[in-house]
Design an enzyme around this catalytic site. Structure first.
Site, PDB file in Angstrom:
ATOM      1  N   GLU A   1      45.653  78.274 102.525  1.00  0.00           N
ATOM      2  CA  GLU A   1      45.736  76.946 101.912  1.00  0.00           C
ATOM      3  C   GLU A   1      45.581  77.010 100.396  1.00  0.00           C
ATOM      4  OE1 GLU A   1      46.863  74.292 103.046  1.00  0.00           O
ATOM      5  OE2 GLU A   1      47.042  74.951 105.108  1.00  0.00           O
TER       6      GLU A   1
ATOM      7  N   TYR B   1      42.103  67.711 100.036  1.00  0.00           N
ATOM      8  CA  TYR B   1      43.181  68.253 100.850  1.00  0.00           C
ATOM      9  C   TYR B   1      42.746  69.525 101.586  1.00  0.00           C
ATOM     10  CZ  TYR B   1      46.972  71.004 102.432  1.00  0.00           C
ATOM     11  OH  TYR B   1      47.735  71.782 103.248  1.00  0.00           O
TER      12      TYR B   1
ATOM     13  N   ASP C   1      49.352  66.488 102.163  1.00  0.00           N
ATOM     14  CA  ASP C   1      49.944  67.289 101.082  1.00  0.00           C
ATOM     15  C   ASP C   1      51.256  66.622 100.658  1.00  0.00           C
ATOM     16  OD1 ASP C   1      51.850  67.967 102.978  1.00  0.00           O
ATOM     17  OD2 ASP C   1      51.875  70.092 102.437  1.00  0.00           O
TER      18      ASP C   1
ATOM     19  N   CYS D   1      62.657  67.003 106.350  1.00  0.00           N
ATOM     20  CA  CYS D   1      62.612  65.875 105.407  1.00  0.00           C
ATOM     21  C   CYS D   1      62.260  66.413 104.015  1.00  0.00           C
ATOM     22  CB  CYS D   1      61.585  64.841 105.887  1.00  0.00           C
ATOM     23  SG  CYS D   1      61.734  63.277 105.009  1.00  0.00           S
TER      24      CYS D   1
ATOM     25  N   CYS E   1      68.660  64.382 107.992  1.00  0.00           N
ATOM     26  CA  CYS E   1      68.355  63.283 108.910  1.00  0.00           C
ATOM     27  C   CYS E   1      69.017  63.494 110.268  1.00  0.00           C
ATOM     28  CB  CYS E   1      68.765  61.956 108.296  1.00  0.00           C
ATOM     29  SG  CYS E   1      67.975  61.680 106.694  1.00  0.00           S
TER      30      CYS E   1
ATOM     31  N   CYS F   1      66.624  65.276 112.440  1.00  0.00           N
ATOM     32  CA  CYS F   1      65.249  64.754 112.365  1.00  0.00           C
ATOM     33  C   CYS F   1      64.840  64.063 113.667  1.00  0.00           C
ATOM     34  CB  CYS F   1      65.138  63.767 111.209  1.00  0.00           C
ATOM     35  SG  CYS F   1      63.513  63.003 111.099  1.00  0.00           S
TER      36      CYS F   1
ATOM     37  N   CYS G   1      62.948  55.794 111.220  1.00  0.00           N
ATOM     38  CA  CYS G   1      62.727  55.978 109.778  1.00  0.00           C
ATOM     39  C   CYS G   1      63.096  54.719 108.978  1.00  0.00           C
ATOM     40  CB  CYS G   1      63.554  57.163 109.286  1.00  0.00           C
ATOM     41  SG  CYS G   1      63.410  57.427 107.508  1.00  0.00           S
TER      42      CYS G   1
HETATM   43  S1  SF4 Z   1      65.379  60.344 108.973  1.00  0.00           S
HETATM   44 FE1  SF4 Z   1      63.798  59.777 107.512  1.00  0.00          FE
HETATM   45  S2  SF4 Z   1      62.040  61.034 108.073  1.00  0.00           S
HETATM   46 FE2  SF4 Z   1      63.846  61.962 109.041  1.00  0.00          FE
HETATM   47  S3  SF4 Z   1      64.622  63.473 107.562  1.00  0.00           S
HETATM   48 FE3  SF4 Z   1      65.721  61.573 107.165  1.00  0.00          FE
HETATM   49  S4  SF4 Z   1      64.513  60.599 105.575  1.00  0.00           S
HETATM   50 FE4  SF4 Z   1      63.193  62.125 106.489  1.00  0.00          FE
END
Ligand code: SF4
Length: 295
Positions: free
Chosen positions: A41, A124, A142, A197, A204, A207, A213
């Site tokens: 860390e 943190y 973070d 992200c 996305c 994701c 989101c």
């Molecule tokens: S959908 Fe939203 S949370 Fe997922 S990668 Fe794209 S911007 Fe990031």
């Protein structure tokens, strides 16, 4: 807090993604232990994983326990820090190892408040060690996690410059109730920010929480906060400090001023950088015009 259905769906999606995509990193091995987590860390705070890996391995081989590091001169820690950057972290880690050795019998504390009381350990790092090493329930914020939450929850491209109470509240509200699940969630959100992200090119399509989101749903509005810090390095005092410190690291003995003059032409900036290194305890003047790493 009892998680609502939507929060539970987020948990399931992120945890399943993490189970399938997490990188295998030595400090995440079950055998790693709290000292390994703490060292990683400190190193990862301002340096990417790829550059940390070889330095981390060498560090843990040389100083496998806090007592091993505490027994070495702090200058050796600075030398071994090599080119990881922001070398004050080496001194802080050495100071933390010394406190662990002297005040905690050589064992990294389990208690969050005791971790926070160690020199060089901020909010943190205390939360990260308590969560990742001791499997406790803490919001670990973070830059990666803050960016994911800014987009997912607040519908903004980037988080505020400094961590706010609202961000802490969001992170705490989203924590799973069960400590072990919360610990996995903390590292999973961090990994999502690091791999999917990302700051400049979020994927996305890959994701797991794209449907939830807020930033995506809003059509990706552009960042409207203060300008983000640039990555300029060339010509900065930080680069000058890096060059001077590299000379001292590689010399293995005290060096004359002329060896430092040779690596940075601008004498005013060089003087300022050297003064800064001395003031930070990273360099020790041993005689007029002669310098070394701290003993
Ligand atoms: S959908 Fe939203 S949370 Fe997922 S990668 Fe794209 S911007 Fe990031």
């Amino acid at each position: 807090m009892h998680a609502d259905t939507e929060t539970l769906r987020l948990h399931r999606a992120v945890l399943a993604w993490y189970a399938a995509h997490a990188r295998e990193l030595p400090w995440r091995e079950p055998s790693a232990g709290p000292w390994a987590v703490m060292v990683s860390e400190f190193m990862l705070q301002q340096t990417p994983v790829k550059r940390v890996l070889p330095m981390y391995e060498a560090w843990m081989e040389r100083w496998p326990t806090p007592a091993d590091l505490a027994a070495a001169p702090s200058g050796e820690a600075v030398r071994a820090w090599g080119r990881l950057g922001y070398p004050r972290r080496a001194l802080r880690l050495h100071a933390a190892a010394t406190a662990v050795t002297e005040q905690h019998g050589g064992k990294v504390p389990v208690d969050h408040a005791a971790l926070l009381a160690l020199p060089g350990v901020g909010e943190y790092t205390a939360a990260a060690v308590a969560s990742f090493a001791h499997r406790q329930r803490h919001a670990v914020l973070d830059t990666n996690v803050r960016r994911v939450f800014a987009r997912l929850v607040d519908g903004r491209e980037y988080p505020p410059t400094a961590t706010t109470a609202a961000e802490r509240r969001t992170a705490t509200e989203l924590l799973p109730d069960d400590p072990e699940t919360a610990a996995v969630w903390a590292v999973a959100v961090m990994e999502l920010g690091a791999l999917v992200c990302t700051a400049r090119a979020p994927d996305c399509g890959g994701c797991p929480v794209a449907r939830e989101c807020a930033w995506r749903a809003a059509g990706y509005p552009a960042h409207d906060g203060p300008a983000r810090k640039g990555q300029t390095y060339a010509g900065t005092d930080r680069q000058a400090r890096g060059k001077l410190l590299a000379v001292l690291r590689e010399a293995h003995e005290a060096v004359p001023q002329s060896a430092l003059d040779a690596v940075w032409g601008d004498s005013v900036q060089r003087g300022r950088a050297l003064d800064g290194l001395v003031a930070d305890g990273l360099v020790e003047p041993v005689a007029p015009g002669v310098y070394r790493l701290p003993g």
